[in-house]
Write a protein that holds these residues in place. Structure first.
Motif, PDB file in Angstrom:
ATOM      1  N   VAL A 150      48.428  43.475  65.226  1.00 44.10           N
ATOM      2  CA  VAL A 150      49.585  43.612  64.342  1.00 44.10           C
ATOM      3  C   VAL A 150      49.785  42.298  63.600  1.00 44.10           C
ATOM      4  N   ALA A 151      49.681  42.348  62.280  1.00 41.89           N
ATOM      5  CA  ALA A 151      49.818  41.150  61.445  1.00 41.89           C
ATOM      6  C   ALA A 151      51.061  41.296  60.579  1.00 41.89           C
ATOM      7  N   GLN A 152      52.024  40.432  60.799  1.00 37.93           N
ATOM      8  CA  GLN A 152      53.301  40.509  60.095  1.00 37.93           C
ATOM      9  C   GLN A 152      53.486  39.347  59.120  1.00 37.93           C
ATOM     10  N   GLY A 153      53.945  39.678  57.938  1.00 35.74           N
ATOM     11  CA  GLY A 153      54.354  38.669  56.979  1.00 35.74           C
ATOM     12  C   GLY A 153      55.848  38.771  56.793  1.00 35.74           C
ATOM     13  N   THR A 154      56.539  37.660  56.936  1.00 36.27           N
ATOM     14  CA  THR A 154      57.998  37.666  56.842  1.00 36.27           C
ATOM     15  C   THR A 154      58.476  36.576  55.889  1.00 36.27           C
ATOM     16  N   GLU A 190      61.724  35.150  64.488  1.00 37.03           N
ATOM     17  CA  GLU A 190      62.785  34.750  65.412  1.00 37.03           C
ATOM     18  C   GLU A 190      63.849  33.962  64.662  1.00 37.03           C
ATOM     19  N   GLY A 191      64.979  33.722  65.327  1.00 34.78           N
ATOM     20  CA  GLY A 191      66.032  32.942  64.713  1.00 34.78           C
ATOM     21  C   GLY A 191      67.070  33.801  64.011  1.00 34.78           C
ATOM     22  N   PRO A 192      68.168  33.171  63.555  1.00 31.43           N
ATOM     23  CA  PRO A 192      69.294  33.927  62.985  1.00 31.43           C
ATOM     24  C   PRO A 192      68.970  34.677  61.706  1.00 31.43           C
ATOM     25  N   ASP A 193      67.928  34.249  60.967  1.00 31.67           N
ATOM     26  CA  ASP A 193      67.610  34.901  59.696  1.00 31.67           C
ATOM     27  C   ASP A 193      66.294  35.671  59.746  1.00 31.67           C
ATOM     28  N   GLY A 220      63.475  38.123  52.160  1.00 31.40           N
ATOM     29  CA  GLY A 220      62.893  36.882  51.664  1.00 31.40           C
ATOM     30  C   GLY A 220      61.780  37.126  50.677  1.00 31.40           C
ATOM     31  N   TYR A 221      61.823  36.462  49.551  1.00 27.38           N
ATOM     32  CA  TYR A 221      60.754  36.488  48.560  1.00 27.38           C
ATOM     33  C   TYR A 221      60.227  35.067  48.404  1.00 27.38           C
ATOM     34  N   ASP A 222      59.140  34.919  47.661  1.00 26.16           N
ATOM     35  CA  ASP A 222      58.604  33.560  47.564  1.00 26.16           C
ATOM     36  C   ASP A 222      59.525  32.634  46.784  1.00 26.16           C
ATOM     37  N   SER A 223      60.354  33.190  45.893  1.00 31.02           N
ATOM     38  CA  SER A 223      61.293  32.341  45.152  1.00 31.02           C
ATOM     39  C   SER A 223      62.426  31.831  46.034  1.00 31.02           C
TER      40      SER A 223
END
Length: 406
Positions: free
Chosen positions: A127-131, A136-139, A144-147
């Motif tokens: 499983v490969a995830q891009g976030t 983890e963490g509050p956010d 999220g976008y690259d900008s």
């Protein structure tokens, strides 16, 4: 081309450019990548307009951003909100080696897609995830976008913006998406290698924020070491080293010099550019004196480069052994002899017969360029993929009529 991932099956549930670009790299390296899209029109990136550049005005009649992030894949339209659609999806993933996704945890939970459950059903699944900001963490569940995640939050925009700038430095399209996508693809290669050696399928993750922090690591590290905001930069028009500086030509173009060892380069350079009287000038040699009189030399070189046009300096410097480069436009980079000699572009032909170039992933194997490919039409391969999964035509027709697949 040697397809190093021949036989590897990838299922991609992702949109826009970041994670899909990882799928492009894996496809270029030989993997079979199936892009799962919804039944309401698919990846929203199909409707994205960047810079007012619409496909109807393109030479090729294609959407350039869609091609960038999706060429070489197969597309299936699935209604994942339906029980049968989810069943088809899970069957597809059960036969895959890699599952690529950029969907947030809440979205996966709403669709009843549990990553642990997928891994349990298919122990070999990577499983490969891009976030945007990490898992983890509050956010972790924040969009999220690259900008935002890459360029703004990391400090990247801040580091490139001039202190007296009216607005922050603005990025070009997919500035963070593409390097982060390639990093994710590289992570998948590592996980596949580990699985081959040990049988263990490790999850892989890359975030836009982490990629940006890696990219500007000198600024981030300096901030910690020296309690500064960024690595100090000279004022606009000035430099810390006159031989590591861009110079404007008489016709408004620029030449970038990067001579990190002035003592090695200065004398020959001075003679080459028509300043022989300065080659042995004690103000500028040895290097300690050059740095001491840096402002004076910067002014001399600025005036000198401004006396001749861009083409003149490119010709004068063509045999210069020190590092330098004309500052080119992306259009000029297309025809740089180095890009062609090294196979950095994939040459393709559109349906209208127009030949065009696609940028190849920068990692090359055996000095070969990937084969030409195009982005799939929405749900172009639905029937083909379902047949491969063992569904019969009556079942496929029923699923289409019921809005389960497109």
């Amino acid at each position: 081309m040697v397809n190093i991932l021949d036989g590897v099956k990838v299922v991609e549930l992702a949109s826009w450019t970041f994670v899909p670009s990882a799928g492009v790299a894996l496809s270029d390296w030989g993997a079979d990548v199936v892009k799962v899209e919804d039944t309401r029109g698919g990846d929203p990136g199909r409707s994205l307009v960047v810079g007012g550049l619409v496909k109807e005005n393109s030479r090729t009649g294609q959407d350039f951003m869609l091609e960038l992030g999706n060429r070489g894949k197969r597309s299936i339209g699935l209604n994942l909100k339906s029980e049968q659609g989810l069943e088809i999806f899970k069957k597809l993933v059960s036969e895959a080696d890699v599952f690529l996704t950029n969907w947030l945890p809440a979205a996966l939970e709403r669709l009843k897609i549990d990553l642990d459950e997928l891994r349990a059903a298919n122990p070999k699944l990577i499983v490969a995830q891009g976030t945007g900001q990490g898992t983890e963490g509050p956010d972790a569940s924040a969009a999220g976008y690259d900008s935002t995640s890459y360029f703004a939050r990391s400090g990247y925009s801040y580091s490139l913006s001039a202190p007296d700038s009216i607005v922050p430095f603005r990025q070009t399209p997919a500035l963070g998406d593409l390097p982060a996508g390639l990093t994710l693809a590289g992570g998948v290669l590592g996980a596949l290698y580990h699985r081959e050696r040990t049988g263990e399928a490790l999850p892989v993750e890359v975030s836009l924020l982490a990629q940006a922090l890696w990219t500007i690591a000198p600024d981030v590290t300096a901030a910690d070491f020296f309690d500064v905001e960024v690595v100090p930069k000279p004022e606009l028009g000035a430099s810390f080293n006159a031989l590591v500086n861009p110079y404007k030509t008489s016709d408004g173009r620029w030449i970038q010099l990067t001579f990190l060892q002035p003592d090695k380069n200065w004398a020959a350079f001075a003679r080459r550019v028509g300043l022989p009287e300065l080659a042995e000038d004690e103000r500028f040699t040895p290097a300690q004196n050059l740095f001491k009189n840096n402002a004076e030399l910067t002014e001399i070189l600025s005036s000198h480069f401004a006396s001749q046009p861009y083409a003149h300096w490119v010709e004068v410097l063509k045999d210069e052994t020190g590092a330098w480069s004309p500052i080119k436009s992306p259009k000029e980079a297309l025809d740089d002899p180095q890009t062609d000699a090294n196979g950095y572009f994939i040459r393709n032909k559109a349906e209208n017969g127009v030949e065009y170039r696609q940028v190849a992933p920068p990692i090359r194997f055996n000095k070969e360029t990937p084969a030409p490919s195009s982005a799939p039409e929405y749900a172009e391969h639905t029937e083909q993929v379902l047949l491969e999964l063992g569904y019969e035509w009556p079942q496929i027709i029923e699923a289409k009529d019921g809005g389960i697949v497109s």
